[in-house]
Scaffold this motif. Structure first.
Motif, PDB file in Angstrom:
ATOM      1  N   LYS A   1       0.873  -1.289   0.005  1.00 24.84           N
ATOM      2  CA  LYS A   1       0.051   0.002   0.105  1.00 24.84           C
ATOM      3  C   LYS A   1       0.912   1.085  -0.148  1.00 24.84           C
ATOM      4  O   LYS A   1       2.158   1.178   0.394  1.00 24.84           O
ATOM      5  N   ASP A   2       0.454   2.236  -0.534  1.00 27.24           N
ATOM      6  CA  ASP A   2       1.020   3.700  -0.337  1.00 27.24           C
ATOM      7  C   ASP A   2       0.733   4.341   0.975  1.00 27.24           C
ATOM      8  O   ASP A   2      -0.213   4.828   1.392  1.00 27.24           O
ATOM      9  N   ASN A   3       1.894   4.219   1.686  1.00 25.21           N
ATOM     10  CA  ASN A   3       1.839   4.853   3.077  1.00 25.21           C
ATOM     11  C   ASN A   3       2.882   6.123   3.137  1.00 25.21           C
ATOM     12  O   ASN A   3       3.368   6.359   4.286  1.00 25.21           O
TER      13      ASN A   3
ATOM     14  N   ASN B   1      -2.189   2.016  -3.955  1.00 21.23           N
ATOM     15  CA  ASN B   1      -3.533   1.507  -3.191  1.00 21.23           C
ATOM     16  C   ASN B   1      -4.420   0.742  -3.987  1.00 21.23           C
ATOM     17  O   ASN B   1      -5.618   0.620  -3.445  1.00 21.23           O
ATOM     18  N   VAL B   2      -4.227   0.722  -5.244  1.00 25.34           N
ATOM     19  CA  VAL B   2      -5.112  -0.151  -6.244  1.00 25.34           C
ATOM     20  C   VAL B   2      -4.478  -1.578  -6.132  1.00 25.34           C
ATOM     21  O   VAL B   2      -5.219  -2.622  -5.948  1.00 25.34           O
ATOM     22  N   THR B   3      -3.319  -1.487  -6.711  1.00 27.24           N
ATOM     23  CA  THR B   3      -2.933  -2.993  -7.022  1.00 27.24           C
ATOM     24  C   THR B   3      -2.391  -3.700  -5.879  1.00 27.24           C
ATOM     25  O   THR B   3      -2.160  -4.854  -5.900  1.00 27.24           O
ATOM     26  N   SER B   4      -2.209  -2.962  -4.730  1.00 27.59           N
ATOM     27  CA  SER B   4      -2.086  -3.749  -3.409  1.00 27.59           C
ATOM     28  C   SER B   4      -3.134  -4.491  -2.913  1.00 27.59           C
ATOM     29  O   SER B   4      -3.037  -5.270  -1.882  1.00 27.59           O
ATOM     30  N   ASP B   5      -4.578  -4.266  -3.503  1.00 27.39           N
ATOM     31  CA  ASP B   5      -5.693  -5.005  -3.318  1.00 27.39           C
ATOM     32  C   ASP B   5      -5.555  -6.373  -4.160  1.00 27.39           C
ATOM     33  O   ASP B   5      -5.746  -6.388  -5.227  1.00 27.39           O
TER      34      ASP B   5
ATOM     35  N   GLY C   1       1.041 -17.606  -2.174  1.00 26.98           N
ATOM     36  CA  GLY C   1       2.214 -17.877  -3.099  1.00 26.98           C
ATOM     37  C   GLY C   1       2.121 -17.081  -4.318  1.00 26.98           C
ATOM     38  O   GLY C   1       1.281 -16.157  -4.351  1.00 26.98           O
ATOM     39  N   TRP C   2       3.259 -17.196  -5.176  1.00 25.08           N
ATOM     40  CA  TRP C   2       3.571 -15.952  -6.081  1.00 25.08           C
ATOM     41  C   TRP C   2       2.633 -16.379  -7.274  1.00 25.08           C
ATOM     42  O   TRP C   2       2.552 -15.669  -8.497  1.00 25.08           O
ATOM     43  N   GLY C   3       2.053 -17.455  -7.351  1.00 25.14           N
ATOM     44  CA  GLY C   3       1.135 -17.745  -8.834  1.00 25.14           C
ATOM     45  C   GLY C   3       0.014 -17.061  -8.727  1.00 25.14           C
ATOM     46  O   GLY C   3      -0.608 -16.596  -7.839  1.00 25.14           O
ATOM     47  N   PRO C   4      -0.718 -16.929  -9.805  1.00 26.31           N
ATOM     48  CA  PRO C   4      -2.076 -16.109 -10.167  1.00 26.31           C
ATOM     49  C   PRO C   4      -3.250 -16.772  -9.166  1.00 26.31           C
ATOM     50  O   PRO C   4      -4.098 -16.095  -8.937  1.00 26.31           O
ATOM     51  N   ALA C   5      -2.919 -18.160  -8.859  1.00 20.50           N
ATOM     52  CA  ALA C   5      -4.249 -18.867  -7.907  1.00 20.50           C
ATOM     53  C   ALA C   5      -4.053 -18.225  -6.645  1.00 20.50           C
ATOM     54  O   ALA C   5      -4.737 -18.562  -5.496  1.00 20.50           O
ATOM     55  N   GLY C   6      -2.714 -17.751  -6.129  1.00 20.10           N
ATOM     56  CA  GLY C   6      -2.387 -17.434  -4.902  1.00 20.10           C
ATOM     57  C   GLY C   6      -2.568 -15.856  -4.742  1.00 20.10           C
ATOM     58  O   GLY C   6      -3.439 -15.120  -4.974  1.00 20.10           O
ATOM     59  N   ASP C   7      -1.327 -15.020  -4.539  1.00 26.17           N
ATOM     60  CA  ASP C   7      -1.345 -13.599  -4.198  1.00 26.17           C
ATOM     61  C   ASP C   7      -1.386 -12.849  -5.516  1.00 26.17           C
ATOM     62  O   ASP C   7      -1.450 -11.832  -5.296  1.00 26.17           O
ATOM     63  N   ALA C   8      -1.062 -13.394  -6.697  1.00 25.04           N
ATOM     64  CA  ALA C   8      -0.921 -12.968  -8.107  1.00 25.04           C
ATOM     65  C   ALA C   8       0.000 -11.632  -8.039  1.00 25.04           C
ATOM     66  O   ALA C   8      -0.636 -10.478  -8.556  1.00 25.04           O
ATOM     67  N   PRO C   9       0.939 -11.474  -7.728  1.00 26.79           N
ATOM     68  CA  PRO C   9       1.839 -10.222  -7.842  1.00 26.79           C
ATOM     69  C   PRO C   9       2.216  -9.923  -9.136  1.00 26.79           C
ATOM     70  O   PRO C   9       2.584  -8.637  -9.527  1.00 26.79           O
TER      71      PRO C   9
END
Length: 539
Positions: free
Chosen positions: A274-276, A289-293, A487-495
């Motif tokens: 998030k943008d802090n 604050n958008v892509t952190s969701d 996890g880093w996959g799209p089914a997980g946290d999808a970064p």
């Protein structure tokens, strides 16, 4: 004269200069069938510091055959890493000492004898040299006798075999950092005969080469801009020419179209934090604050149509990509998602609290509009096109993506707070997984551009890195992509939203046989150059 005409005239002028130059130096159209002319792909940049593996030639982020230097290991036609200058190796029980035995029948191109001391010198010197190489995990390298080298690591690293595979060996007795790049000495199949900076490098067969003698006694390597590739092929004077994205649906008389998979994953990185109001070094803003969701990231992964991108941008010369390592042995199928589902993507957003309350087609949450910047390098047509289509498809699910074309310095300066079009090709899981996703502090380096972090995933990646069993390590890499619904996959946290696996494509002159090449390494078209032949005498 309009701008487009000026660009075309400029490109043709560049082609004439290049073709004319290598004609004078003995290019392919000198009618010697054993002379080969190759236009380098954009991954093989002309080395400003010269042809030295200690500063990145042949290795770094885009691994390819260095021609002049041999490595301890090589990749065979089945994609297996096998001995080259090495004969075998062992790993200590704690995984921190790799003992490599080397050949005793090899000479450098200057007739000096190759031995273990050259290996130790190469790695110890490369470690202290500022380059694309990351050898910081090496504590020291010691030649215990003429045929044995000990690599002592700071911590166990299962992926160390890739460093042994891609770092070319230089002679310890004669190496001079100031002159070696322009007059390299190696044990590879070729020697550098002439370097016409800004245009070409000419390599001739190394009489001292210990392996199978190459059919092609001379290789002229050109370094053209992508805009000139098609015209170079049409000139008929270049044997191997990369195919630009804009020319994927074209043919050239006298040439075969060769498509090579390379695991060349392209996609979008998302700022994870998030943008802090934080920044790195007072310059790189951190957070969005958008892509952190997570709902935003997951909706985009599910809602986009990857196959349409492959068809519309790459004319079918690409496949949908989901994890960034879909073609590798350590892929985790469970980490993938089903895409092209706009309704499901909209539902993910709704469940996450994102709704279009003002009817403008863009969803909002807590007064925040689902809008973010996406940076891309405009000099790369494929990435520009990918960014454009991604933005169009994102709008269909209610997310606004604002495109920003910029140079890499600007992209890196904004990667912690804005999305960016990224690419990775390496078969090494240290580069393709660990550096991309293991938690870290902001450091201005583009790996893990979103500053993703997940404790469960971190542990699995650490265990994979420290394993002395390479098969067990692959299993751990795979598991790190999807663990405890994260996890880093799209089914997980999808970064990331990985989108396409774009092949390397080439126009190769009829009559040239490139032998059997391993799958997944198409970025290194010369990987098996000693097997290449010309089956007719027309050049």
């Amino acid at each position: 004269m309009d701008k487009k005409t000026m660009i075309i005239i400029g490109a043709v002028a560049v082609i004439l200069v290049i073709v004319g130059a290598f004609a004078l130096m003995g290019g392919s159209h000198d009618n010697d069938p054993t002379h080969l002319t190759v236009a380098a792909h954009s991954n093989i940049k002309e080395p400003k510091a010269g042809f030295s593996p200690l500063v990145g030639w042949g290795c770094g982020h885009q691994n390819y055959n260095p021609l002049v230097q041999s490595c301890l290991f090589k990749t065979d036609k089945n994609g297996t890493i096998v001995p080259d200058l090495a004969t075998n190796y062992t790993i200590s029980n704690d995984g921190k000492t790799w003992t490599v035995h080397v050949r005793d029948d090899v000479k450098f191109s200057d007739n000096s004898t190759f031995d273990a001391e050259d290996v130790a010198f190469t790695f110890n010197t490369a470690k202290s040299t500022e380059s694309e190489l990351d050898l910081t995990n090496i504590e020291n390298v010691t030649a215990t006798d003429a045929k044995t080298v000990e690599f002592n690591l700071v911590e166990p690293r299962s992926t160390f075999i890739y460093d042994l595979r891609y770092v070319g060996i230089v002679p310890s007795d004669s190496y001079d950092n100031n002159t070696y790049g322009e007059k390299p000495i190696g044990t590879g199949p070729y020697v550098l005969d002439h370097w016409d900076k800004g245009q070409q490098a000419i390599f001739k067969a190394n009489d001292n080469y210990y392996g199978d003698k190459p059919y092609f006694t001379q290789i002229t390597l050109l370094f053209p801009e992508e805009a000139t590739w098609l015209e170079l092929a049409k000139s008929g004077d270049v044997d191997v020419v990369p195919v630009a994205t804009s020319a994927l649906n074209q043919t050239v008389d006298g040439y075969q179209f060769v498509e090579k998979s390379a695991g060349r994953a392209q996609g979008i990185s998302f700022p994870y934090l998030k943008d802090n109001g934080e920044s790195w070094n007072g310059t790189y803003k951190i957070g969005n604050n958008v892509t952190s969701d997570k709902a935003i990231r997951q909706a985009l992964n599910v809602g986009v149509n990857r196959q349409k991108m492959c068809d519309d941008i790459f004319h079918g010369h690409a496949t949908p990509e989901y994890t960034g390592v879909d073609t590798r042995s350590y892929v985790n199928p469970a980490a993938k998602v089903n895409d092209s589902n706009v309704d499901e993507a909209k539902q993910i957003l709704k469940d996450g609290g994102w709704e279009d309350t003002n009817g403008d087609g863009i969803v909002e949450k807590d007064g925040v509009k689902a809008s973010f910047d996406l940076y891309y390098p405009p000099d790369y047509l494929d990435r520009q096109s990918l960014a454009t289509v991604f933005a169009e498809q994102a709008k269909e699910i209610g997310i606004e993506v604002k495109l920003v074309g910029a140079d890499w310095d600007t992209i890196y300066a904004n990667m912690y707070s804005s999305a960016a079009v990224m690419q990775q090709t390496s078969p090494d899981p240290y580069k393709s997984i660990y550096q991309q996703y293991h938690s870290k502090e902001a450091d201005g380096f583009y790996m893990n551009p979103g500053l993703y972090n997940n404790t469960d995933s971190d542990k699995l990646m650490d265990d994979a890195m420290h394993s002395s069993d390479l098969n067990a390590a692959d299993t751990l890499w795979s598991q790190s992509a999807f663990v405890n619904d994260g996890g880093w996959g799209p089914a997980g946290d999808a970064p990331f939203a990985w989108l396409v696996n774009y092949d390397y494509n080439y126009f190769i002159k009829n009559g040239i046989d490139i032998g059997e090449q391993p799958d997944g390494l198409g970025n290194d078209i010369l990987i098996n150059i000693c097997e290449w032949t010309r089956t007719n005498s027309t050049s």
